[in-house]
Motif scaffolding. Structure first.
Motif, PDB file in Angstrom:
ATOM      1  N   PRO A 141     -70.821 110.437-131.669  1.00 27.35           N
ATOM      2  CA  PRO A 141     -71.496 110.454-130.370  1.00 27.35           C
ATOM      3  C   PRO A 141     -71.512 111.865-129.797  1.00 27.35           C
ATOM      4  CG  PRO A 141     -69.889 108.665-130.465  1.00 27.35           C
ATOM      5  CD  PRO A 141     -69.709 109.483-131.697  1.00 27.35           C
ATOM      6  N   ALA A 142     -72.665 112.294-129.320  1.00 28.84           N
ATOM      7  CA  ALA A 142     -72.819 113.565-128.608  1.00 28.84           C
ATOM      8  C   ALA A 142     -72.610 114.808-129.456  1.00 28.84           C
ATOM      9  CB  ALA A 142     -71.913 113.627-127.375  1.00 28.84           C
ATOM     10  N   GLU A 145     -75.566 117.019-128.903  1.00 32.80           N
ATOM     11  CA  GLU A 145     -75.490 117.630-127.575  1.00 32.80           C
ATOM     12  C   GLU A 145     -74.505 118.807-127.606  1.00 32.80           C
ATOM     13  OE1 GLU A 145     -77.286 117.423-125.141  1.00 32.80           O
ATOM     14  OE2 GLU A 145     -76.111 118.517-123.654  1.00 32.80           O
ATOM     15  N   GLN A 146     -73.391 118.607-128.300  1.00 33.39           N
ATOM     16  CA  GLN A 146     -72.410 119.694-128.431  1.00 33.39           C
ATOM     17  C   GLN A 146     -73.051 120.912-129.087  1.00 33.39           C
ATOM     18  OE1 GLN A 146     -69.018 118.655-130.840  1.00 33.39           O
ATOM     19  NE2 GLN A 146     -68.069 120.655-130.621  1.00 33.39           N
ATOM     20  N   VAL A 149     -75.405 122.704-126.638  1.00 36.74           N
ATOM     21  CA  VAL A 149     -74.696 123.532-125.651  1.00 36.74           C
ATOM     22  C   VAL A 149     -74.196 124.816-126.307  1.00 36.74           C
ATOM     23  CG1 VAL A 149     -72.708 123.642-124.122  1.00 36.74           C
ATOM     24  CG2 VAL A 149     -74.038 121.540-124.254  1.00 36.74           C
ATOM     25  N   LEU A 150     -73.593 124.667-127.494  1.00 34.80           N
ATOM     26  CA  LEU A 150     -73.075 125.847-128.195  1.00 34.80           C
ATOM     27  C   LEU A 150     -74.223 126.781-128.589  1.00 34.80           C
ATOM     28  CD1 LEU A 150     -70.411 124.180-130.519  1.00 34.80           C
ATOM     29  CD2 LEU A 150     -69.954 125.681-128.583  1.00 34.80           C
ATOM     30  N   ARG A 152     -77.080 127.184-127.074  1.00 37.18           N
ATOM     31  CA  ARG A 152     -77.497 127.920-125.874  1.00 37.18           C
ATOM     32  C   ARG A 152     -76.553 129.072-125.618  1.00 37.18           C
ATOM     33  NH1 ARG A 152     -79.689 123.225-123.444  1.00 37.18           N
ATOM     34  NH2 ARG A 152     -77.642 122.429-122.963  1.00 37.18           N
ATOM     35  N   GLY A 153     -75.261 128.811-125.804  1.00 34.02           N
ATOM     36  CA  GLY A 153     -74.249 129.845-125.559  1.00 34.02           C
ATOM     37  C   GLY A 153     -74.448 131.073-126.442  1.00 34.02           C
ATOM     38  N   GLU A 274     -61.655 129.157-130.725  1.00 34.98           N
ATOM     39  CA  GLU A 274     -62.636 128.160-130.338  1.00 34.98           C
ATOM     40  C   GLU A 274     -63.981 128.770-129.947  1.00 34.98           C
ATOM     41  OE1 GLU A 274     -60.693 124.634-128.110  1.00 34.98           O
ATOM     42  OE2 GLU A 274     -59.418 126.360-127.770  1.00 34.98           O
TER      43      GLU A 274
ATOM     44  N   THR B  39     -72.782 128.396-120.919  1.00 39.06           N
ATOM     45  CA  THR B  39     -73.857 127.899-120.086  1.00 39.06           C
ATOM     46  C   THR B  39     -73.533 126.468-119.696  1.00 39.06           C
ATOM     47  OG1 THR B  39     -74.910 127.786-122.219  1.00 39.06           O
ATOM     48  CG2 THR B  39     -75.974 129.166-120.551  1.00 39.06           C
ATOM     49  N   THR B  41     -74.746 123.008-118.559  1.00 41.13           N
ATOM     50  CA  THR B  41     -75.990 122.268-118.531  1.00 41.13           C
ATOM     51  C   THR B  41     -75.715 120.810-118.235  1.00 41.13           C
ATOM     52  OG1 THR B  41     -75.681 122.159-120.886  1.00 41.13           O
ATOM     53  CG2 THR B  41     -77.408 123.623-120.091  1.00 41.13           C
ATOM     54  N   ALA B  43     -75.857 116.880-118.665  1.00 42.63           N
ATOM     55  CA  ALA B  43     -75.826 116.083-119.881  1.00 42.63           C
ATOM     56  C   ALA B  43     -77.162 115.433-120.110  1.00 42.63           C
ATOM     57  CB  ALA B  43     -74.758 115.011-119.760  1.00 42.63           C
ATOM     58  N   PHE B 206     -63.485 121.384-121.784  1.00 50.01           N
ATOM     59  CA  PHE B 206     -63.725 122.644-122.491  1.00 50.01           C
ATOM     60  C   PHE B 206     -64.766 122.501-123.592  1.00 50.01           C
ATOM     61  CE2 PHE B 206     -63.020 125.647-125.887  1.00 50.01           C
ATOM     62  CZ  PHE B 206     -63.053 126.843-125.190  1.00 50.01           C
ATOM     63  N   ARG B 207     -64.542 121.557-124.501  1.00 48.83           N
ATOM     64  CA  ARG B 207     -65.437 121.452-125.649  1.00 48.83           C
ATOM     65  C   ARG B 207     -66.805 120.973-125.172  1.00 48.83           C
ATOM     66  NH1 ARG B 207     -66.468 117.242-129.440  1.00 48.83           N
ATOM     67  NH2 ARG B 207     -64.753 116.021-128.632  1.00 48.83           N
ATOM     68  N   ALA B 208     -67.825 121.616-125.695  1.00 53.01           N
ATOM     69  CA  ALA B 208     -69.174 121.258-125.311  1.00 53.01           C
ATOM     70  C   ALA B 208     -69.419 119.791-125.626  1.00 53.01           C
ATOM     71  CB  ALA B 208     -70.176 122.133-126.072  1.00 53.01           C
ATOM     72  N   ALA B 209     -69.953 119.061-124.656  1.00 54.97           N
ATOM     73  CA  ALA B 209     -70.383 117.674-124.827  1.00 54.97           C
ATOM     74  C   ALA B 209     -69.256 116.689-125.125  1.00 54.97           C
ATOM     75  CB  ALA B 209     -71.452 117.560-125.904  1.00 54.97           C
ATOM     76  N   ASP B 212     -69.771 113.798-122.885  1.00 55.90           N
ATOM     77  CA  ASP B 212     -70.859 112.918-123.312  1.00 55.90           C
ATOM     78  C   ASP B 212     -70.385 111.976-124.407  1.00 55.90           C
ATOM     79  OD1 ASP B 212     -72.445 114.296-121.590  1.00 55.90           O
ATOM     80  OD2 ASP B 212     -73.301 115.615-123.116  1.00 55.90           O
ATOM     81  N   GLN B 213     -69.596 112.551-125.318  1.00 55.64           N
ATOM     82  CA  GLN B 213     -69.076 111.740-126.414  1.00 55.64           C
ATOM     83  C   GLN B 213     -68.241 110.580-125.871  1.00 55.64           C
ATOM     84  OE1 GLN B 213     -66.762 114.067-129.178  1.00 55.64           O
ATOM     85  NE2 GLN B 213     -66.141 112.286-130.374  1.00 55.64           N
TER      86      GLN B 213
END
Lengths: 457, 367
Positions: A141-142, A145-146, A149-150, A152-153, A274, B39, B41, B43, B206-209, B212-213
């Motif tokens: 899941p997601a 999306e992760q 986001v990364l 974009r970074g 990280e 950045t 954003t 969700a 911290f970890r992106a998304a 959401d997960q």
């Protein structure tokens, strides 16, 4: 990362150092210690046996030299064998003659594939390429999306859609061709080597996009399973190399030693944190030196080259030599240094750093505190700290939210440092070190000045 | 603060080397291409993917009857077929000799049990062979070793505790990528199915998304989720979740935290704070579960020690045991630190989280 292994070898060789002769009994003792050290470092059992046998053969064989002490000989042999086991030469990536160059990442769940994908995209950007990230992990899941986001970074475009991994990967490559991206990094779902359906799926992804490079992503904290998983992935996919993640912890990284040996593919990249910036090409010779406590000056220099502003660095060196290094310069250097990553990791790369210093817990917030104090000073004060009297001290303390004794501490230590620099101890040695930098790296000598610096404490 | 100066001096020395090098080869990457920081954003969740649709129903079914739960042994068939049984040879042997012990040592080391504990277990076994207690059959010897491994876990309390006064907080900690969020997702489904009302706290800011997960898992299991902004203080998220749970009269708060390496002092401090804040009334922290990946090697012991020291870990969740990894490091963790192993993760489905069973585990260790 390999600190504990380094310490163990240190211990063994310290005892060896005093001896003039290396008999079979000594070799046996050393090998036993090496075996324990390697096993504790999660080196694969098979590799341990092999490595120990090779070291034994060379230590007790004809290769003894008159010019080296026994300890030096053993270190030399161990270093060479470690380097050979870690992968001989550094991995080199060649771009496809007809772009895009397609890179596929595969591995177990939680190895760090998605983070590595973004880091790799940033790495390609730094090489002047234009990467496209493709999110083919539709399982977790997601995960996509992760990746977005990364992406974009790090400023890399991300392509994905909710169909199926093979279709996403195929379309991703088409998309890269369409928009003129010259590198495609495909992130896949984590999977167990024994999950036949998922292994088949990743095989089909590979067949569809025909990656130029397929990397197996593995966690540095992995134990004996690293070899089992890597073997299984190697059978399913045509692996080109390994990406070793999370080596910034204190895991001893035996996986690094084992995977190359068993799968026969080199470690191409390591991720040291990280953040996507904490990612670099892997150099086996440097890593072996590091295990043996020789530091990793080359990596540090490379990082410095990437992050440091050359002009400012030169100027700082000049001022240091002239003894006109002010708090302002110090503050500038602090900014530069921060870009090289956490202090702790930088420190770990320097050769000959006294163990107490290396092991000291360095909180990067301390740096922020020092910065705050310096920033609360006027330019005149930074230029000449002797201006700072009681009332100025109070103002600086209040301005930075620290106590006057913190301010005093900083000033006192800065003064001591200046004195040390002026006395020529550090500067002289360091200047010499700079001059013979290229030679020094291999030798891993302890620069006397580093010890001076340590004693400041 | 002393240390900063030392480091700076050391670094300046390194810089002297680097400085000269940079003169020759000019900094190529420059700073223009560097990202200007994370950045943030909003969700935009991806559509739910395979496994998602039927998971909720499956979980209820898989968890309710005790017989229906996935068993470690069922999952081992696949691993075995791929890698063969290393100990088949032992059972075939007529008598116990040095080779037998070597094979046992190999099996233990390959399972990541670690050298110190392996030596201890085998020394004990040798003594018993010498005294005639073990008989002369390698098969009996193997069974004896198995029962020694099982005995390591004797007397551990594997029950997940709740406070008499809700809400209880279960905090999940561990290094990166071990499966904390997934474990919480599964537990939310399981506890929800058993009639508890659950709030999940998306403390991994911290970890992106990561949020959401967790949100997708919460949706599947019908649990409430409390989230913060990316980069928000995780303590505040957990605090809000506890408040929310108290206001709604929920029984349980499952608090996720960002993965962190146990060597990062500032992040461990952050975790201490999360625990402190979670324990503020009306919340009671009844479980702090260390999530550990079964593939973890000897570093797992260090992880367990550091996390236990920082946040008083009450138990271990061993994940990803359905692969080829044996998870033998929990033996060392149990014998060194006395932490109970409470749960085992056997797959990605919501029903694949089961109580730890030492017998099954020991069988799998030597399979």
């Amino acid at each position: 990362m390999f600190d504990t292994l380094t310490d163990r070898f240190d211990g063994i060789f310290k005892r060896l150092r005093g001896r003039g002769h290396l008999g079979d009994a000594e070799v046996g003792e050393v090998l036993r210690e090496i075996r324990v050290a390697l096993l504790e470092a999660d080196v694969s059992l098979e590799v341990v046996r092999d490595l120990v046998e090779r070291i034994r053969a060379r230590c007790s064989g004809a290769e003894l030299s008159k010019s080296l002490t026994p300890a030096q000989q053993v270190i030399k042999v161990v270093n060479e064998e470690l380097t050979a086991t870690l992968g001989g030469e550094a991995f080199r990536l060649a771009y496809a003659p007809r772009p895009p160059t397609v890179v596929l990442l595969a591995g177990l769940q939680g190895a760090g594939k998605t983070t590595a994908a973004a880091a790799l995209a940033l790495w390609f950007k730094q090489q002047g390429r234009h990467p496209l990230l493709v999110g083919a992990d539709l399982q977790r899941p997601a995960a996509v999306e992760q990746l977005r986001v990364l992406g974009r970074g790090v400023g890399a475009a991300v392509f994905s859609e909710g169909t199926d991994p093979v279709a996403v990967a195929t379309k991703g490559v088409e998309e890269a061709v369409r928009v003129g991206r010259d590198v495609v990094v495909v992130d896949t779902a984590g999977r167990l080597a024994i999950d036949e359906d998922l292994m088949d799926e990743v095989r089909r992804v590979a067949a569809a996009v025909k990656p130029h490079y397929t990397f197996f992503v593995v966690d540095a904290m992995t134990g004996q399973d690293a070899v089992r998983s890597a073997t299984a992935f190697g059978e399913a996919l045509d692996l080109d190399g390994v990406i070793l993640t999370k080596i910034d912890g204190d895991a001893r990284g035996g996986a690094a030693l084992s995977v190359k040996h068993v799968v026969g593919k080199p470690i191409a990249f390591v991720s040291t944190g990280e953040r996507p910036e904490s990612f670099e090409a892997f150099h086996p010779d440097r890593m072996a030196s590091r295990i043996l406590g020789m530091g990793d000056v080359l990596t540090l220099i490379e990082r410095a080259e990437r992050e440091y502003d050359a002009g400012a660095a030169e100027k700082a060196v000049e001022r240091l030599r002239a003894g006109r290094f002010t708090l302002e310069d110090f503050h500038d250097q602090l900014q530069q240094m921060k870009r090289m990553g956490p202090l702790q990791s930088v420190l770990g790369m320097l050769p000959g750093v006294p163990k107490e210093v290396r092991d000291a817990q360095i909180d990067d917030r301390d740096v922020a505190r020092v910065e705050a104090i310096i920033r609360s000073m006027t330019p005149a004060e930074r230029d000449d700290p002797s201006l700072i009297n009681g009332s100025r001290r109070l103002r600086i303390a209040a301005g930075s939210g620290r106590t006057t004794s913190d301010v005093n501490n900083l000033l006192r230590q800065f003064k001591e440092m200046q004195k040390l620099m002026r006395s020529g101890g550090a500067v002289g040695a360091a200047a010499r070190a700079g001059a013979r930098k290229a030679k020094k790296v291999k030798g891993g000598r302890v620069t006397p000045s580093l010890k001076d610096a340590g004693s400041l404490r | 603060m002393t240390i900063v100066l030392i480091v700076v001096i050391v670094l300046l020395l390194a810089l002297l080397g680097a400085g000269t090098a940079t003169v020759v080869r000019r900094n190529q990457s420059g700073l223009g291409g560097r990202p200007s920081g994370p950045t943030i954003t909003p969700a935009e969740p991806q559509p739910d993917r395979p496994g998602g649709t039927d998971v909720v129903a499956e979980s209820g079914e898989a968890l309710a009857p005790p017989d229906g739960r996935p068993r470690l042994a069922d999952r081992l068939g696949r691993a075995k077929s791929l890698f063969g049984t290393s100990l088949a040879a032992i059972r075939g042997r007529a008598r116990i000799d040095d080779a037998t012990f070597e094979e046992l040592e190999e099996a233990l080391l390959l399972a990541d049990v670690g050298l110190p504990l392996t030596n201890r277990l085998l020394a004990d076994l040798r003594d018993r062979v010498r005294s005639g207690e073990a008989g002369d059959s390698p098969t009996a010897l193997l069974d004896l070793l198995k029962s020694d491994v099982v005995a390591l876990f004797a007397g551990e309390d594997r029950e997940l505790q709740v406070a008499s006064d809700p809400p209880s907080v279960w905090l999940f900690v561990g290094v990166n990528g071990v499966g904390k969020t997934t474990t919480i997702g599964k537990l939310a489904a399981r506890e929800g199915a058993s009639g508890r009302s659950v709030v999940v706290a998306a403390g991994d800011t911290f970890r992106a998304a990561a949020g959401d997960q967790l949100a997708m898992w919460a949706e599947r299991s019908g649990a409430d989720i409390v989230r913060g902004a990316d980069g928000a203080d995780p303590s505040s998220v957990v605090f809000d979740a506890v408040q929310h749970a108290a206001a709604r009269g929920a029984d349980l708060v499952l608090a996720d935290t960002a993965g962190r390496l146990h060597t990062k002092v500032n992040l461990m401090d952050e975790l201490r704070k999360v625990r402190r804040v979670a324990a503020r009334p009306p919340g009671t922290v009844t479980e702090v579960l260390l999530v550990l990946d079964a593939t973890t090697g000897q570093n797992g012991l260090v992880q367990a020690r550091e996390f236990a020291e920082a946040v008083e870990v009450t138990g271990v969740v061993l994940t990803k045991l359905d692969g080829t990894a044996k998870g033998g490091i929990v033996c060392a963790i149990r014998s060194e630190l006395g932490l109970p192993i409470k749960l085992v993760g056997l797959g990605e489905g919501a029903g694949d989280l089961v109580p730890f069973d030492p017998e099954e585990f020991a069988d799998a260790l030597f399979a």
